[in-house]
Design a protein around this motif. Sequence first.
Motif, PDB file in Angstrom:
ATOM      1  N   SER A 154      17.660  -1.896 147.710  1.00 47.20           N
ATOM      2  CA  SER A 154      16.949  -1.722 149.161  1.00 47.20           C
ATOM      3  C   SER A 154      17.345  -0.312 149.830  1.00 47.20           C
ATOM      4  O   SER A 154      18.436  -0.068 149.608  1.00 47.20           O
ATOM      5  N   TYR A 155      16.313   0.007 150.401  1.00 43.68           N
ATOM      6  CA  TYR A 155      16.588   1.579 151.140  1.00 43.68           C
ATOM      7  C   TYR A 155      17.090   1.290 152.410  1.00 43.68           C
ATOM      8  O   TYR A 155      17.588   1.988 153.076  1.00 43.68           O
ATOM      9  N   ASP A 156      17.090  -0.136 152.919  1.00 46.80           N
ATOM     10  CA  ASP A 156      17.390  -0.392 154.153  1.00 46.80           C
ATOM     11  C   ASP A 156      18.923  -0.783 154.690  1.00 46.80           C
ATOM     12  O   ASP A 156      19.243  -1.230 155.473  1.00 46.80           O
ATOM     13  N   ILE A 157      19.562  -1.296 153.256  1.00 51.65           N
ATOM     14  CA  ILE A 157      20.853  -1.878 153.392  1.00 51.65           C
ATOM     15  C   ILE A 157      21.798  -1.016 153.812  1.00 51.65           C
ATOM     16  O   ILE A 157      21.749   0.530 153.874  1.00 51.65           O
ATOM     17  N   PHE A 158      23.118  -1.345 154.512  1.00 49.24           N
ATOM     18  CA  PHE A 158      24.240  -0.627 154.820  1.00 49.24           C
ATOM     19  C   PHE A 158      25.390  -1.447 154.613  1.00 49.24           C
ATOM     20  O   PHE A 158      25.287  -2.598 154.024  1.00 49.24           O
ATOM     21  N   ARG A 206      29.715  -4.051 161.740  1.00 51.91           N
ATOM     22  CA  ARG A 206      29.355  -4.694 162.721  1.00 51.91           C
ATOM     23  C   ARG A 206      28.460  -4.325 163.873  1.00 51.91           C
ATOM     24  O   ARG A 206      27.932  -5.027 164.646  1.00 51.91           O
ATOM     25  N   GLN A 207      28.186  -2.846 163.736  1.00 52.11           N
ATOM     26  CA  GLN A 207      27.016  -2.408 164.695  1.00 52.11           C
ATOM     27  C   GLN A 207      25.961  -1.834 163.685  1.00 52.11           C
ATOM     28  O   GLN A 207      25.867  -0.766 163.616  1.00 52.11           O
ATOM     29  N   PRO A 208      24.985  -2.817 163.416  1.00 51.35           N
ATOM     30  CA  PRO A 208      23.964  -2.573 162.712  1.00 51.35           C
ATOM     31  C   PRO A 208      23.030  -1.646 163.470  1.00 51.35           C
ATOM     32  O   PRO A 208      23.207  -1.219 164.668  1.00 51.35           O
ATOM     33  N   PRO A 209      22.186  -0.762 162.517  1.00 49.76           N
ATOM     34  CA  PRO A 209      21.394   0.267 163.129  1.00 49.76           C
ATOM     35  C   PRO A 209      20.438  -0.343 164.144  1.00 49.76           C
ATOM     36  O   PRO A 209      19.879  -1.457 163.899  1.00 49.76           O
ATOM     37  N   PRO A 210      19.941   0.486 164.945  1.00 52.73           N
ATOM     38  CA  PRO A 210      18.791  -0.120 166.180  1.00 52.73           C
ATOM     39  C   PRO A 210      17.486  -0.731 165.494  1.00 52.73           C
ATOM     40  O   PRO A 210      16.832  -1.373 166.017  1.00 52.73           O
ATOM     41  N   LYS A 211      17.158  -0.051 164.313  1.00 58.01           N
ATOM     42  CA  LYS A 211      16.057  -0.418 163.652  1.00 58.01           C
ATOM     43  C   LYS A 211      16.216  -0.153 162.170  1.00 58.01           C
ATOM     44  O   LYS A 211      17.164   0.500 161.564  1.00 58.01           O
ATOM     45  N   PRO A 212      15.193  -0.655 161.146  1.00 61.28           N
ATOM     46  CA  PRO A 212      15.531  -0.566 159.930  1.00 61.28           C
ATOM     47  C   PRO A 212      15.845   0.874 159.699  1.00 61.28           C
ATOM     48  O   PRO A 212      15.215   1.887 160.123  1.00 61.28           O
ATOM     49  N   LEU A 213      16.653   1.358 158.516  1.00 61.02           N
ATOM     50  CA  LEU A 213      16.865   2.692 158.018  1.00 61.02           C
ATOM     51  C   LEU A 213      15.640   3.662 157.839  1.00 61.02           C
ATOM     52  O   LEU A 213      15.914   4.916 158.243  1.00 61.02           O
ATOM     53  N   THR A 214      14.786   3.055 157.302  1.00 59.65           N
ATOM     54  CA  THR A 214      13.656   3.710 156.867  1.00 59.65           C
ATOM     55  C   THR A 214      12.774   4.111 157.973  1.00 59.65           C
ATOM     56  O   THR A 214      11.772   5.131 157.775  1.00 59.65           O
ATOM     57  N   GLN A 215      12.760   3.635 159.042  1.00 63.08           N
ATOM     58  CA  GLN A 215      12.116   4.072 160.390  1.00 63.08           C
ATOM     59  C   GLN A 215      12.866   4.950 161.323  1.00 63.08           C
ATOM     60  O   GLN A 215      12.140   5.112 162.263  1.00 63.08           O
ATOM     61  N   SER A 271      28.835   6.684 165.446  1.00 60.81           N
ATOM     62  CA  SER A 271      29.227   5.853 166.588  1.00 60.81           C
ATOM     63  C   SER A 271      30.006   4.573 165.895  1.00 60.81           C
ATOM     64  O   SER A 271      30.609   3.815 166.518  1.00 60.81           O
ATOM     65  N   LEU A 272      30.019   4.533 164.608  1.00 58.94           N
ATOM     66  CA  LEU A 272      30.761   3.231 164.013  1.00 58.94           C
ATOM     67  C   LEU A 272      31.947   3.580 164.354  1.00 58.94           C
ATOM     68  O   LEU A 272      32.780   4.472 164.000  1.00 58.94           O
ATOM     69  N   LYS A 273      32.817   2.598 164.760  1.00 65.36           N
ATOM     70  CA  LYS A 273      34.114   2.418 164.801  1.00 65.36           C
ATOM     71  C   LYS A 273      34.668   1.058 164.113  1.00 65.36           C
ATOM     72  O   LYS A 273      34.122   0.107 163.977  1.00 65.36           O
ATOM     73  N   THR A 279      30.824   4.236 156.131  1.00 67.14           N
ATOM     74  CA  THR A 279      29.306   4.267 157.061  1.00 67.14           C
ATOM     75  C   THR A 279      28.398   4.436 155.841  1.00 67.14           C
ATOM     76  O   THR A 279      27.394   4.820 156.129  1.00 67.14           O
ATOM     77  N   ALA A 280      28.624   3.727 154.633  1.00 65.06           N
ATOM     78  CA  ALA A 280      27.574   3.828 153.484  1.00 65.06           C
ATOM     79  C   ALA A 280      26.486   3.349 153.975  1.00 65.06           C
ATOM     80  O   ALA A 280      26.301   2.074 154.782  1.00 65.06           O
ATOM     81  N   ALA A 281      25.168   3.966 153.868  1.00 66.17           N
ATOM     82  CA  ALA A 281      23.950   3.369 154.164  1.00 66.17           C
ATOM     83  C   ALA A 281      22.868   4.054 153.315  1.00 66.17           C
ATOM     84  O   ALA A 281      22.860   5.128 152.860  1.00 66.17           O
ATOM     85  N   GLY A 282      21.606   3.080 153.396  1.00 67.92           N
ATOM     86  CA  GLY A 282      20.451   3.545 152.631  1.00 67.92           C
ATOM     87  C   GLY A 282      20.751   3.034 150.988  1.00 67.92           C
ATOM     88  O   GLY A 282      21.653   2.350 150.562  1.00 67.92           O
ATOM     89  N   GLY A 283      19.817   3.425 150.364  1.00 66.96           N
ATOM     90  CA  GLY A 283      19.577   2.858 148.855  1.00 66.96           C
ATOM     91  C   GLY A 283      20.525   3.715 148.001  1.00 66.96           C
ATOM     92  O   GLY A 283      20.719   3.240 147.102  1.00 66.96           O
ATOM     93  N   TYR A 284      21.092   4.827 148.269  1.00 66.29           N
ATOM     94  CA  TYR A 284      22.096   5.324 147.661  1.00 66.29           C
ATOM     95  C   TYR A 284      23.593   5.434 148.379  1.00 66.29           C
ATOM     96  O   TYR A 284      24.313   6.143 147.999  1.00 66.29           O
ATOM     97  N   GLN A 285      23.372   4.732 149.566  1.00 69.93           N
ATOM     98  CA  GLN A 285      24.766   4.391 150.163  1.00 69.93           C
ATOM     99  C   GLN A 285      25.555   5.683 150.685  1.00 69.93           C
ATOM    100  O   GLN A 285      26.647   6.124 150.260  1.00 69.93           O
ATOM    101  N   PHE A 286      24.671   6.428 151.082  1.00 67.44           N
ATOM    102  CA  PHE A 286      25.251   7.880 151.719  1.00 67.44           C
ATOM    103  C   PHE A 286      26.058   7.450 152.684  1.00 67.44           C
ATOM    104  O   PHE A 286      25.835   6.936 153.989  1.00 67.44           O
ATOM    105  N   ILE A 287      27.533   7.941 152.722  1.00 70.99           N
ATOM    106  CA  ILE A 287      28.352   8.006 153.785  1.00 70.99           C
ATOM    107  C   ILE A 287      28.360   9.243 154.593  1.00 70.99           C
ATOM    108  O   ILE A 287      27.417  10.117 154.402  1.00 70.99           O
ATOM    109  N   ARG A 288      28.640   9.278 155.997  1.00 76.13           N
ATOM    110  CA  ARG A 288      28.088  10.144 157.010  1.00 76.13           C
ATOM    111  C   ARG A 288      28.434  11.597 156.539  1.00 76.13           C
ATOM    112  O   ARG A 288      27.570  12.504 156.761  1.00 76.13           O
ATOM    113  N   GLY A 289      29.653  11.632 155.899  1.00 76.43           N
ATOM    114  CA  GLY A 289      30.016  13.221 155.560  1.00 76.43           C
ATOM    115  C   GLY A 289      29.179  13.625 154.477  1.00 76.43           C
ATOM    116  O   GLY A 289      28.721  14.889 154.327  1.00 76.43           O
TER     117      GLY A 289
END
Length: 268
Positions: A75-79, A84-93, A105-107, A112-122
């Motif tokens: 999935s490209y929209d997974i995190f 506990r604080q999901p994105p406001p809309k699907p990541l691909t949007q 903003s995640l605390k 902070t891994a997100a997306g199809g390749y689990q990119f962390i913020r850094g």
Amino acid sequence: MRDALPGSIKPAFAARSLRCERKCSQPNRNEPRTCCIIQLLLACFLLFAPHSIAWAGRDDGDLLRFIRHFEARGSYDIFYADIRQPPPKPLTQMTVGEVLIWQGSLKGTRSTAAGGYQFIRGTLADLVQRHNIPRSARFDQNLQDRLARHLIDDCAGARARGTTAFGNCLAEIWAALPLLSGPQKGRSAYHGIAGNRALTTPENFTAVLQGLPYRTPTIRQARASVPSGHRTVVPRHVRIRSAMKETAAAANAAMPKQVWTTDPYAVD
């Protein structure tokens, strides 16, 4: 893709080009001038040719599918599950800028891994800066694949040294991939950190790196590929699809076969 050969490969071609240039200026009987000129032209071409041309014919679709399957269940929209604080809309949007703001903003989360390749913020911020990606760009499937290819290209030097070195380099980027050599062979380079562990075997990983096509495995194939003593984790969508196939096969097998001796639609 990068515009030229990796930095670790450039010096070798530059040195070869310089040696050929010297030989061409002082040719000898054993090395014809024409041959030397051809070598010089070839070295210059490899030095300045675009990266995509130098790796002509590279097809990394199966490798991307393989990484995405084990990192994000395809999935490209997974995190990350503990967020506990999901994105406001699907990541691909969302745009890249919106994803970075959300990740920032995640605390209280371990990743902070997100997306199809689990990119962390850094990592995501670094890719955006290094490759001049607009923050207004859509974080869709195409951009995520492009970002993953940039990370794969970061292992170009290791790729030139062979499959094992290339695989180990990728395993240091994606935690779900196993190391292919060393005392931790078969384990994630980040084993135990934030719950990470390898989700496939070195044999499966090596096969994909060597060019074998990758298909999402069935439950039976996934379990058979894992060494004894290891627990198999099968993605939910694979379990559902396999269960539907098994149910349909059982229903077809149980259905009585009707053999007609006359045409049931014939008019009396």
